[in-house]
Design an enzyme around this catalytic site. Structure first.
Site, short mmCIF file in Angstrom:
data_model
loop_
_atom_site.label_atom_id
_atom_site.label_comp_id
_atom_site.label_asym_id
_atom_site.label_seq_id
_atom_site.Cartn_x
_atom_site.Cartn_y
_atom_site.Cartn_z
N ASP A 1 6.77 4.18 6.22
CA ASP A 1 5.69 3.90 5.28
C ASP A 1 6.25 3.09 4.13
OD1 ASP A 1 3.09 3.83 4.42
OD2 ASP A 1 3.04 5.86 3.64
N GLY A 2 5.40 2.29 3.53
CA GLY A 2 5.76 1.50 2.36
C GLY A 2 4.76 1.77 1.26
N GLU B 1 6.18 -2.05 3.74
CA GLU B 1 5.82 -1.56 5.08
C GLU B 1 6.73 -2.18 6.14
OE1 GLU B 1 3.72 0.80 5.83
OE2 GLU B 1 2.12 0.83 4.33
N ASP C 1 1.48 3.33 9.59
CA ASP C 1 0.08 3.23 9.20
C ASP C 1 -0.26 1.81 8.71
OD1 ASP C 1 1.18 3.08 6.65
OD2 ASP C 1 0.32 4.97 5.95
N HIS D 1 -2.54 8.77 5.25
CA HIS D 1 -3.12 9.84 4.43
C HIS D 1 -4.10 10.68 5.25
CE1 HIS D 1 -1.19 7.80 1.13
NE2 HIS D 1 -1.77 6.69 1.54
N ASP E 1 5.47 8.63 3.13
CA ASP E 1 4.70 8.19 1.96
C ASP E 1 5.29 8.79 0.69
OD1 ASP E 1 2.29 6.92 0.68
OD2 ASP E 1 1.92 9.02 0.18
#
Length: 157
Positions: A11-12, A51, A74, A124, A134
């Site tokens: 995740d970024g 990301e 994501d 999320h 995250d």
């Protein structure tokens, strides 16, 4: 779909876009208890750069070539660019008028060392590894010892 030997969750994050940013990565060796996480923060960058950098760093941590790897992200930006083949077209045109050519070139170099597939997941959405990535990406972005995303600052900022 390949039988993954390694799963990379990524995740970024950026606080403002552009703004301070960070990435989070978890590496899991399938069938073992191996689970390692990494994160890093930058002073001024974008969410898409973080990301993509998360995926790159995860892949670069794997030193044994030709591994079967599943990257879980994501980021539609990253997953679609690879799975729909866009990045290969961009490469043929030398990334003309494309964002983040430095990272895409770095990605392709490490991507080609392995058998990599991508799985997009909704962010999320209570996915434990994605939520953890995250968290560590946000923590990295909020850190006090942030690195410089030199290419971005020199070329885009």
């Amino acid at each position: 779909m390949i039988n993954p030997e390694i799963i990379i969750y990524t995740d970024g994050s950026s606080r403002g876009n552009p703004g301070p940013g960070g990435y989070g990565v978890i590496l899991e060796l399938v069938g073992t208890s191996y689970n390692k996480s990494f994160s890093e923060g930058f002073k001024y960058t974008t969410n898409n750069r973080m990301e993509l950098l998360a995926v790159i760093v995860g892949l670069e941590k794997i030193t044994k070539p030709k591994q079967n790897i599943l990257v879980v992200s994501d980021s539609k930006y990253v997953v679609d660019a690879v799975e729909k083949g866009w990045v290969f077209g961009w490469e043929k045109k030398d990334f003309k008028d494309k964002k983040n050519p430095d990272l895409w070139q770095r990605f392709l170099k490490v991507y080609r060392k392995h058998n990599v597939k991508f799985k997009w997941i909704k962010g999320h959405n209570n996915h434990p590894q994605n939520e953890y990535c995250d968290q560590i990406a946000v923590q990295a972005a909020l850190g006090t010892n942030l690195n410089t995303d030199k290419w971005y600052e020199d070329n885009e900022a």
